[in-house]
Design a protein around this motif. Structure first.
Motif, PDB file in Angstrom:
ATOM      1  N   SER A 305       0.838  -1.205   0.000  1.00 61.16           N
ATOM      2  CA  SER A 305       0.000   0.000   0.000  1.00 61.16           C
ATOM      3  C   SER A 305       0.869   1.249   0.000  1.00 61.16           C
ATOM      4  O   SER A 305       2.058   1.199   0.313  1.00 61.16           O
ATOM      5  CB  SER A 305      -0.933  -0.002   1.214  1.00 61.16           C
ATOM      6  OG  SER A 305      -0.174  -0.112   2.392  1.00 61.16           O
ATOM      7  N   PRO A 308       0.951   6.089   4.261  1.00 58.13           N
ATOM      8  CA  PRO A 308       0.171   7.284   4.603  1.00 58.13           C
ATOM      9  C   PRO A 308       1.088   8.380   5.132  1.00 58.13           C
ATOM     10  O   PRO A 308       2.275   8.142   5.369  1.00 58.13           O
ATOM     11  CB  PRO A 308      -0.745   6.785   5.724  1.00 58.13           C
ATOM     12  CG  PRO A 308       0.012   5.653   6.351  1.00 58.13           C
ATOM     13  CD  PRO A 308       0.850   5.039   5.270  1.00 58.13           C
ATOM     14  N   GLN A 309       0.538   9.568   5.316  1.00 58.43           N
ATOM     15  CA  GLN A 309       1.335  10.662   5.887  1.00 58.43           C
ATOM     16  C   GLN A 309       1.621  10.382   7.354  1.00 58.43           C
ATOM     17  O   GLN A 309       0.715  10.128   8.127  1.00 58.43           O
ATOM     18  CB  GLN A 309       0.539  11.965   5.847  1.00 58.43           C
ATOM     19  CG  GLN A 309       0.561  12.658   4.535  1.00 58.43           C
ATOM     20  CD  GLN A 309      -0.142  14.012   4.629  1.00 58.43           C
ATOM     21  OE1 GLN A 309      -0.368  14.546   5.712  1.00 58.43           O
ATOM     22  NE2 GLN A 309      -0.486  14.546   3.488  1.00 58.43           N
ATOM     23  N   THR A 310       2.892  10.455   7.726  1.00 60.61           N
ATOM     24  CA  THR A 310       3.244  10.467   9.142  1.00 60.61           C
ATOM     25  C   THR A 310       3.556  11.914   9.498  1.00 60.61           C
ATOM     26  O   THR A 310       4.457  12.515   8.903  1.00 60.61           O
ATOM     27  CB  THR A 310       4.488   9.603   9.405  1.00 60.61           C
ATOM     28  OG1 THR A 310       4.221   8.287   8.944  1.00 60.61           O
ATOM     29  CG2 THR A 310       4.851   9.574  10.885  1.00 60.61           C
ATOM     30  N   ARG A 318       5.985  10.275   3.890  1.00 57.16           N
ATOM     31  CA  ARG A 318       5.238   9.069   3.538  1.00 57.16           C
ATOM     32  C   ARG A 318       6.233   7.931   3.377  1.00 57.16           C
ATOM     33  O   ARG A 318       6.847   7.788   2.324  1.00 57.16           O
ATOM     34  CB  ARG A 318       4.515   9.267   2.206  1.00 57.16           C
ATOM     35  CG  ARG A 318       3.289  10.154   2.259  1.00 57.16           C
ATOM     36  CD  ARG A 318       2.733  10.311   0.856  1.00 57.16           C
ATOM     37  NE  ARG A 318       1.511  11.102   0.825  1.00 57.16           N
ATOM     38  CZ  ARG A 318       0.297  10.609   1.104  1.00 57.16           C
ATOM     39  NH1 ARG A 318       0.153   9.324   1.422  1.00 57.16           N
ATOM     40  NH2 ARG A 318      -0.760  11.386   1.054  1.00 57.16           N
TER      41      ARG A 318
END
Ligand SMILES: Nc1ncnc2c1ncn2[C@@H]1O[C@H](COP(=O)(O)OP(=O)(O)O)[C@@H](O)[C@H]1O
Ligand SMILES: [Mg+2]
Length: 330
Positions: A305, A308-310, A318
């Motif tokens: 995948s 996501p934004q951290t 990302r």
């Protein structure tokens, strides 16, 4: 990460080019915020989607390209909901664009003065002629054109490359825009002139509280000029935040690779570090993190995948396997 001072907030921007092989997302979910008066460097390799991002923000994508998703909120209004006429009123007025080739903005058959007067009168038709002329001369002086009163009647081809770009910048600044999108305007110029223009743009932005998105493939330019940096890879922003924090301690392996390939960071005489591999092409894009095939730290998860934004303070990245953060000195 919006504040009362946020001028531009981009969320989930996606721009596709429709080709025979299907839709190709040149911009694939870009999130960005720009505060008033802030300079943001948008950096990445050639083909990463920087120009398409710039054009998408301004509604300047033509078929076979199309902005397919996202919001571009400028001073509270989503530009994607505006008509072409409403966008035209914003462009060259509240938002200006500067291109790598100044001839994208300059008309070769018109004297500089006519073009500058037109830029004012298109948006402010009632400006008295004398006042408009005065503003044109001041704008040329501001970008470092010597003796503007003797140059303003010249045609674009009578200027050197560097001076011509300065004229294009002066036109962009004429109506005191709140946001400038500059797409590699100094890339074709020699280093000394590039340095002068960077310095002048920075000074002007600071003086007028103008925000700017400066598109470049050169992290060195970003280090000199920008407050924040957005690192773009294959249509996505992989790392974003204050320049000082990100250059001192990148969390995304791609940012680290870019930093290592900057001249000046390599030891004199040694070969420049390179990031191995190639940026993905139309046919090679797959699920997961697009940087994975070139990444030394990739995990199985990275193939499954999109990271996501951290979010960490004022920055985000990302990546499932980030470079460890610097420890605070005790
Ligand atoms: N008119 C177009 N038609 C098809 N693909 C395009 C078009 N313009 C740009 N692209 C593709 O979009 C991607 C991003 O391009 P671009 O934004 O120009 O990159 P950058 O400015 O970062 O060098 C590239 O893969 C490019 O081939
Ligand atoms: Mg480009």
């Amino acid at each position: 990460m919006t504040t009362n001072n946020t001028l531009l907030e981009v969320r989930g921007l996606r721009t596709a080019f429709h080709t025979e092989a299907g839709a190709w997302l040149a911009v694939d979910g870009v999130d960005l915020s720009v505060e008033r008066g802030e300079i943001v460097g948008l950096v990445g390799e050639s083909g990463s989607g920087k120009s398409v991002t710039g054009f998408s923000l301004l509604g300047l994508i033509d078929p076979p390209g199309e902005v397919v998703a996202g919001e571009v909120i400028f001073d509270g209004t989503d530009l994607r909901t505006l008509s072409e006429e409403q966008l035209r009123q914003l462009r060259g007025n509240r938002i200006a664009m500067i291109f790598q080739d100044p001839l994208m903005t300059l008309n070769p058959v018109l004297r500089v003065k006519e073009q500058m007067m037109e830029a004012i009168h298109t948006h402010y038709p009632k400006t008295p002629k004398r006042e408009a002329e005065q503003r044109c001369l001041e704008a040329l002086a501001m970008v470092g054109i010597p003796a503007p009163e003797s140059r303003i009647d010249n045609y674009p081809h009578e200027f050197s490359g560097g001076m011509r770009q300065r004229v294009a910048i002066a036109i962009a600044m004429l109506n005191q825009p709140e946001l400038i999108i500059a797409d590699e305007p100094t890339t074709a110029l020699d280093v000394t002139i590039q340095g002068q223009i960077l310095y002048q743009m920075q000074t002007l932005c600071r003086k007028n509280n103008t925000a700017m998105i400066w598109i470049t493939h050169d992290l060195g330019v970003v280090a000199e000029l920008a407050d924040k940096v957005a690192v773009m890879y294959a249509g996505r922003i992989v790392e974003y935040g204050p320049v000082s924090e990100i250059l001192a301690a990148p969390r995304h392996p791609y940012t680290k690779g870019l930093l290592q390939s900057m001249p000046g960071t390599a030891k004199p005489g040694s070969r420049l570090a390179q990031i191995d591999g190639m940026a993905p092409t139309l046919t090679s894009r797959e699920v997961g993190c697009t940087f994975r095939p070139r990444c030394l730290h990739a995990l199985d998860q990275c193939a499954q995948s999109v990271p996501p934004q951290t979010i960490e303070g004022a920055r985000y990245f990302r990546c499932f396997a980030p470079i460890p953060a610097l420890q605070e000195a005790v």
